[in-house]
Design a protein around this motif. Structure first.
Motif, PDB file in Angstrom:
ATOM      1  N   ARG A  55       0.868  -1.180   0.000  1.00  0.00           N
ATOM      2  CA  ARG A  55       0.000   0.000   0.000  1.00  0.00           C
ATOM      3  C   ARG A  55       0.906   1.232   0.000  1.00  0.00           C
ATOM      4  O   ARG A  55       2.086   1.143   0.302  1.00  0.00           O
ATOM      5  CB  ARG A  55      -0.870   0.029   1.266  1.00  0.00           C
ATOM      6  N   HIS A  56       0.349   2.406  -0.318  1.00  0.00           N
ATOM      7  CA  HIS A  56       1.165   3.605  -0.215  1.00  0.00           C
ATOM      8  C   HIS A  56       1.468   3.883   1.248  1.00  0.00           C
ATOM      9  O   HIS A  56       0.699   3.532   2.145  1.00  0.00           O
ATOM     10  CB  HIS A  56       0.505   4.808  -0.881  1.00  0.00           C
TER      11      HIS A  56
ATOM     12  N   SER B 299       2.362  -5.039   2.548  1.00  0.00           N
ATOM     13  CA  SER B 299       1.221  -5.538   3.321  1.00  0.00           C
ATOM     14  C   SER B 299       1.734  -6.181   4.610  1.00  0.00           C
ATOM     15  O   SER B 299       2.925  -6.407   4.771  1.00  0.00           O
ATOM     16  CB  SER B 299       0.472  -6.573   2.494  1.00  0.00           C
ATOM     17  N   ARG B 300       0.828  -6.507   5.512  1.00  0.00           N
ATOM     18  CA  ARG B 300       1.278  -6.988   6.823  1.00  0.00           C
ATOM     19  C   ARG B 300       1.541  -8.498   6.865  1.00  0.00           C
ATOM     20  O   ARG B 300       1.435  -9.130   7.922  1.00  0.00           O
ATOM     21  CB  ARG B 300       0.286  -6.580   7.916  1.00  0.00           C
TER      22      ARG B 300
ATOM     23  N   GLY C  67       8.578  -2.880   5.574  1.00  0.00           N
ATOM     24  CA  GLY C  67       7.651  -3.945   5.942  1.00  0.00           C
ATOM     25  C   GLY C  67       7.754  -5.190   5.083  1.00  0.00           C
ATOM     26  O   GLY C  67       6.935  -6.099   5.200  1.00  0.00           O
ATOM     27  N   ARG C  68       8.762  -5.243   4.220  1.00  0.00           N
ATOM     28  CA  ARG C  68       8.900  -6.395   3.334  1.00  0.00           C
ATOM     29  C   ARG C  68       9.624  -7.535   4.040  1.00  0.00           C
ATOM     30  O   ARG C  68      10.611  -7.309   4.756  1.00  0.00           O
ATOM     31  CB  ARG C  68       9.654  -6.003   2.062  1.00  0.00           C
ATOM     32  N   VAL C  69       9.132  -8.739   3.806  1.00  0.00           N
ATOM     33  CA  VAL C  69       9.729  -9.916   4.433  1.00  0.00           C
ATOM     34  C   VAL C  69      11.078 -10.206   3.763  1.00  0.00           C
ATOM     35  O   VAL C  69      11.167 -10.285   2.541  1.00  0.00           O
ATOM     36  CB  VAL C  69       8.801 -11.133   4.274  1.00  0.00           C
TER      37      VAL C  69
ATOM     38  N   ASP D  36       6.009  -7.295  -4.143  1.00  0.00           N
ATOM     39  CA  ASP D  36       6.182  -6.136  -3.270  1.00  0.00           C
ATOM     40  C   ASP D  36       6.211  -6.509  -1.794  1.00  0.00           C
ATOM     41  O   ASP D  36       6.554  -5.685  -0.949  1.00  0.00           O
ATOM     42  CB  ASP D  36       5.046  -5.123  -3.498  1.00  0.00           C
ATOM     43  N   THR D  37       5.821  -7.742  -1.478  1.00  0.00           N
ATOM     44  CA  THR D  37       5.816  -8.182  -0.084  1.00  0.00           C
ATOM     45  C   THR D  37       7.193  -8.650   0.354  1.00  0.00           C
ATOM     46  O   THR D  37       7.451  -8.811   1.544  1.00  0.00           O
ATOM     47  CB  THR D  37       4.812  -9.340   0.096  1.00  0.00           C
ATOM     48  N   ALA D  38       8.083  -8.895  -0.605  1.00  0.00           N
ATOM     49  CA  ALA D  38       9.364  -9.527  -0.292  1.00  0.00           C
ATOM     50  C   ALA D  38      10.535  -8.566  -0.469  1.00  0.00           C
ATOM     51  O   ALA D  38      10.526  -7.704  -1.351  1.00  0.00           O
ATOM     52  CB  ALA D  38       9.565 -10.746  -1.196  1.00  0.00           C
ATOM     53  N   HIS D  39      11.523  -8.726   0.380  1.00  0.00           N
ATOM     54  CA  HIS D  39      12.799  -8.044   0.201  1.00  0.00           C
ATOM     55  C   HIS D  39      13.816  -9.077  -0.259  1.00  0.00           C
ATOM     56  O   HIS D  39      14.145 -10.007   0.465  1.00  0.00           O
ATOM     57  CB  HIS D  39      13.259  -7.406   1.514  1.00  0.00           C
TER      58      HIS D  39
END
Lengths: 417, 417
Positions: free
Chosen positions: B107-108, B263-264, B277-279, B298-301
């Motif tokens: 999210r932004h 995202s969470r 917040g990226r895993v 976008d959820t991952a680093h």
């Protein structure tokens, strides 16, 4: 100084007045609280995933782009000061008029049961259409998700109340969704087990049509899996279902297509209204005692040949043209056209793929040919080449691919309820 | 029993995993809290009236129609029970997995100033887009309506915060609206007096591009009437305007394009996350210590070659493909492909009619040819013939007619504020 015409409402009637005053040398102000003119006859196709919102709505000021004599205002009207001859906007601005045209349309009405609106939304605005679309699609989604068979059946029961053209057209596409489009996409439920109910208090569906066409429509709907229930007034309506003949039918999706109530223009005008809230006007479509004020379309009660003019798009357009002609005649010092006469352009309704009914006086038509005529007529009535092209392509695509393209659930995240 | 794969999120990464597992013999459950896959790279065109919502969004289950191995669920995820290997849905259902793919996007983010969100909406969902569209169009409408010159100027000031591709693309079309499309339609205001501000905290716009292209974009935007402000961090943001360098700029329309937050999912997984917040995942894109769980997009680093993979659509798709290949190899007992390597497909951004920038390694392109290449590339990336045809036609129509077709204000009646 130029003659100032203020038109409230850019629906079929109001727009036609402005178009009819082209070149008349008036200073026209066109006021609407929405920024778009809406082609309501196809709104049910937005509600049922066939068309996108922008296919049937046009920015009013874009339509008036070349008309330097027209100022478009996106504003809500607070009232009409008839003594001062001014329209009062909600922001306090007063717009003076020499001639006023009130054409603010109608909303759906619940015959005194306004509390039903939350559970049985009607279909008048783009938001109404996307709300109904969301509820329809969510019902199938939730049925796929639930483990409870009774809950699943309630989710898969769709009740449309009111069997005029809108009600019939809605159940026609809902049946197509449930029986043809969606079955291949769900894994836990069979969407063909959906119950689609068309509920009518009167003795038959499509009461504006002849008995024969009404009977044809009933057969065609039944063939498509719709349960047609006539002589069945709804006595209760809640978020769990409806009561019909004292019998409770669990139904999570209920749509209201049973009646309308005129906008509150009669309040603004302090005018006499009929039971549906429509302002009773003279045969010239003006307010009794105030010929500077026209009231048109669904907001007006007018009789021609002893019959009330119906609240349909062609009637609104004809009234708009008549008002424009009357205004032009007055400005030119010529005799005005006099009493409005409604020319009945016939009735059309689609039932589903390859089925429609058309009636024009004694001429009657059903079946696939009527369906194509219906489609071509509606494309003709749209505004502008772009909309015609895109709607025609959308229909053609849906017809050939058996897929509807606007199946979006928006405005509320589904998992949140 | 079949190997159970659960995919959370049907964005670019999640969808690609499912596509990559075609014929692999898994039992796949695809969970999303929206019913549609969204083509985010063109979302700004919905926000700026060029495209309709349904042009760039497809029902997920329609995409999975032929895939009988895939069950699509519209549901919100409440958590992940790693001990039991189950995804817990908000309705209480537990979906067991052998392999889990988490690709829930971002999210932004407001860098700790979450209170800015109400006044400076970002652009991630269809609702975000129609909200921004409504605000943009309403600002012009209210400017036409107001009698106060200061209020009018504030209404005609549009500030976009953040000058990545989205920010640049937004101001490009807003400038086109204000300077080319709308002037002929307003009677009281000159929409060409609108101020369109592109605000960037960093030293230059389009920081992912080379200096030369960044400078070209700056010139092209200025020629189109956009004020480009770099090195200008926003320190305050309210419904009356923004504060920049201690200076208050009245602006009624502010759009946020400055940053995102994952995202969470890291909460669900109890996993280590970076500042956004990226895993943080392994080179194989799995959770450290739990190779049965992939985290993508976008959820991952994830870092390749010492650089973090950027949060762009091609990266998400490549990760999805990589995860699918890894799962297939494991099932077949073959050696998995190993570490993910990001192939940089270059950067593209449009600036406005006949202006775009494209960079692919040393290859650089600007101007009208880049603009056409950009358009053709994006049509290619859409899903299905219908979307390609309709988007191409919409663009062609807008290009030739100089009219945008989706200029609708919806979801709130304008006069009500």
């Amino acid at each position: 100084m130029k003659h100032r015409v203020v038109v409230i409402g850019a629906g079929f009637a109001g727009l036609q007045v402005v178009l009819g005053l082209k070149g008349a040398g008036c200073a026209i102000t066109l006021i609407d609280r929405r920024n778009h003119h809406l082609f309501q006859p196809l709104l049910y196709q937005v509600a049922t995933t066939l068309l996108a919102t922008s296919d049937i709505a046009w920015p009013i000021r874009a339509l008036m782009r070349e008309r330097k004599d027209v100022t478009t205002l996106l504003a809500a009207v607070e009232g009409i000061d008839r003594a001062a001859r001014e329209v009062v906007l909600r922001n306090g601005e007063r717009v003076p008029y020499d001639t006023l045209v009130v054409a603010t349309g109608a909303r759906h009405a619940y015959f005194g049961k306004d509390q039903w609106e939350a559970d049985a939304p009607g279909l008048k605005t783009l938001e109404d259409a996307t709300t109904i679309r969301r509820r329809l699609l969510l019902a199938f989604e939730r049925a796929e998700l639930t483990g409870d068979p009774a809950e699943r059946q309630a989710l898969l029961t769709f009740a449309v109340i009111g069997a005029g053209p809108t009600g019939v057209e809605l159940v026609g596409i809902i049946a197509e969704l449930a029986h043809r489009i969606l079955p291949a996409e769900f894994r836990r439920i069979d969407t063909r087990q959906a119950r689609i109910l068309l509920i009518e208090a009167g003795p038959r569906i499509l009461p504006a049509f002849s008995d024969r066409l009404s009977a044809y429509a009933t057969r065609a709907l039944k063939r498509r899996g719709v349960e047609v229930m006539t002589g069945a007034p709804v006595t209760e309506c809640s978020d769990s279902g409806i009561v019909l003949d004292g019998r409770f039918i669990p139904a999570r999706t209920v749509i209201w297509a049973a009646g309308v109530q005129a906008s509150r223009a009669h309040d603004w005008l302090g005018a006499e209204a009929d039971r549906a809230g429509r302002v009773v006007v003279t045969p010239e479509l003006t307010l009794p005692g105030d010929p500077a004020i026209f009231v048109l379309g669904d907001t007006a009660h007018v009789e021609t040949g002893g019959r009330a003019v119906p609240g349909v798009a062609p009637a609104a357009k004809q009234q708009g043209k008549h008002a424009a002609r009357t205004i032009r005649a007055r400005l030119a010092g010529k005799p005005p056209p006099g009493a409005f006469r409604y020319r009945d352009m016939g009735n059309l309704a689609t039932i589903g793929r390859n089925a429609a009914v058309i009636e024009f006086g004694r001429f009657k038509m059903t079946g696939w040919f009527a369906w194509w005529v219906w489609g071509i007529a509606h494309i003709y009535f749209l505004i502008g080449t772009r909309s015609r092209l895109f709607v025609a392509l959308s229909w053609l695509w849906a017809f050939l691919s058996r897929q509807n393209s606007a199946r979006l659930i928006t405005q509320r995240e589904a998992g949140h309820r």
